[in-house]
Design a protein around this motif. Structure first.
Motif, PDB file in Angstrom:
ATOM      1  N   UNK A  38       0.814  -1.205   0.000  1.00  0.00           N
ATOM      2  CA  UNK A  38       0.000   0.000   0.000  1.00  0.00           C
ATOM      3  C   UNK A  38       0.851   1.258   0.000  1.00  0.00           C
ATOM      4  N   UNK A  39       1.999   1.228   0.671  1.00  0.00           N
ATOM      5  CA  UNK A  39       2.910   2.369   0.608  1.00  0.00           C
ATOM      6  C   UNK A  39       3.367   2.569  -0.829  1.00  0.00           C
ATOM      7  N   UNK A  40       3.672   1.475  -1.489  1.00  0.00           N
ATOM      8  CA  UNK A  40       4.130   1.541  -2.877  1.00  0.00           C
ATOM      9  C   UNK A  40       3.039   2.083  -3.805  1.00  0.00           C
ATOM     10  N   UNK A  41       1.798   1.730  -3.562  1.00  0.00           N
ATOM     11  CA  UNK A  41       0.700   2.108  -4.450  1.00  0.00           C
ATOM     12  C   UNK A  41       0.040   3.438  -4.098  1.00  0.00           C
ATOM     13  N   UNK A  42       0.381   4.034  -2.958  1.00  0.00           N
ATOM     14  CA  UNK A  42      -0.306   5.233  -2.501  1.00  0.00           C
ATOM     15  C   UNK A  42      -0.101   6.412  -3.454  1.00  0.00           C
ATOM     16  N   UNK A  43       1.138   6.685  -3.823  1.00  0.00           N
ATOM     17  CA  UNK A  43       1.432   7.851  -4.657  1.00  0.00           C
ATOM     18  C   UNK A  43       0.840   7.712  -6.061  1.00  0.00           C
ATOM     19  N   UNK A  44       0.970   6.562  -6.737  1.00  0.00           N
ATOM     20  CA  UNK A  44       0.304   6.459  -8.041  1.00  0.00           C
ATOM     21  C   UNK A  44      -1.215   6.633  -7.963  1.00  0.00           C
ATOM     22  N   UNK A  46      -2.813   8.568  -5.845  1.00  0.00           N
ATOM     23  CA  UNK A  46      -3.077   9.996  -5.691  1.00  0.00           C
ATOM     24  C   UNK A  46      -3.005  10.690  -7.054  1.00  0.00           C
ATOM     25  N   UNK A  47      -1.976  10.362  -7.845  1.00  0.00           N
ATOM     26  CA  UNK A  47      -1.869  10.938  -9.184  1.00  0.00           C
ATOM     27  C   UNK A  47      -3.048  10.517 -10.056  1.00  0.00           C
ATOM     28  N   UNK A  48      -3.507   9.275  -9.898  1.00  0.00           N
ATOM     29  CA  UNK A  48      -4.643   8.805 -10.678  1.00  0.00           C
ATOM     30  C   UNK A  48      -5.904   9.589 -10.316  1.00  0.00           C
ATOM     31  N   UNK A  49      -6.076   9.887  -9.043  1.00  0.00           N
ATOM     32  CA  UNK A  49      -7.253  10.657  -8.641  1.00  0.00           C
ATOM     33  C   UNK A  49      -7.211  12.077  -9.201  1.00  0.00           C
ATOM     34  N   UNK A  50      -6.017  12.708  -9.192  1.00  0.00           N
ATOM     35  CA  UNK A  50      -5.908  14.036  -9.783  1.00  0.00           C
ATOM     36  C   UNK A  50      -6.151  13.990 -11.285  1.00  0.00           C
ATOM     37  N   UNK A  51      -5.612  12.980 -11.935  1.00  0.00           N
ATOM     38  CA  UNK A  51      -5.827  12.845 -13.377  1.00  0.00           C
ATOM     39  C   UNK A  51      -7.303  12.593 -13.678  1.00  0.00           C
ATOM     40  N   UNK A  69     -10.349   2.838  -5.965  1.00  0.00           N
ATOM     41  CA  UNK A  69      -9.584   3.624  -4.986  1.00  0.00           C
ATOM     42  C   UNK A  69     -10.227   3.498  -3.609  1.00  0.00           C
ATOM     43  N   UNK A  70     -11.534   3.522  -3.546  1.00  0.00           N
ATOM     44  CA  UNK A  70     -12.221   3.367  -2.261  1.00  0.00           C
ATOM     45  C   UNK A  70     -11.944   1.991  -1.655  1.00  0.00           C
ATOM     46  N   UNK A  71     -11.965   0.965  -2.470  1.00  0.00           N
ATOM     47  CA  UNK A  71     -11.644  -0.382  -1.976  1.00  0.00           C
ATOM     48  C   UNK A  71     -10.209  -0.448  -1.463  1.00  0.00           C
ATOM     49  N   UNK A  72      -9.291   0.202  -2.173  1.00  0.00           N
ATOM     50  CA  UNK A  72      -7.893   0.273  -1.740  1.00  0.00           C
ATOM     51  C   UNK A  72      -7.808   0.935  -0.363  1.00  0.00           C
ATOM     52  N   UNK A  73      -8.518   2.031  -0.182  1.00  0.00           N
ATOM     53  CA  UNK A  73      -8.463   2.763   1.082  1.00  0.00           C
ATOM     54  C   UNK A  73      -9.027   1.920   2.218  1.00  0.00           C
ATOM     55  N   UNK A  74     -10.140   1.255   1.996  1.00  0.00           N
ATOM     56  CA  UNK A  74     -10.750   0.427   3.044  1.00  0.00           C
ATOM     57  C   UNK A  74      -9.831  -0.725   3.425  1.00  0.00           C
TER      58      UNK A  74
END
Length: 126
Positions: A38-44, A46-51, A69-74
């Protein structure tokens, strides 16, 4: 004497010694592995949400991305709580859970903090 027997699937199983402590360490190690992902996937993400916010994607595609993204966060929240509870204690797990939801950027820092505590615990225990 060796405390583990190697099974055909490659997993080690406890045959003697304190099995509950070893099982707890195994759960911490599994949760830590997920938290590292999840640390590895967090930054991409965030960029995906901005895009996603800046683009004019069809609403169905935007909904699929938002749900993923919501499933990832949960799932990362559950794993963070599990790891924090095992490595730091219940009080820290509750504090991490509250901060994770109230301040998402602090949630990213909490992933590093809890991961460091778990690494130290696993290193000390062998």
């Amino acid at each position: 004497m060796n405390d583990f027997n190697q099974t055909s699937e490659g997993d080690a199983e406890v045959v003697s010694g304190n099995s509950s402590a070893k099982e707890q360490l195994r759960k911490i190690a599994k949760s830590q592995r997920v938290v590292l992902f999840f640390i590895l996937m967090y930054i991409p993400l965030i960029f995906m949400m901005f895009a996603l916010a800046a683009s004019k994607l069809p609403s169905s595609l935007a909904l699929i991305v938002a749900i993923s993204v919501f499933a990832y966060i949960i799932y990362s929240y559950v794993q963070l709580l599990s790891l924090a509870n095992g490595a730091c204690g219940l009080g820290t797990a509750i504090a991490c859970g509250i901060l994770f939801w109230l301040f998402p950027p602090i949630g990213f820092i909490l992933l590093f903090f809890v991961n460091g505590r778990a690494s130290k615990l696993l290193k000390n225990e062998g």
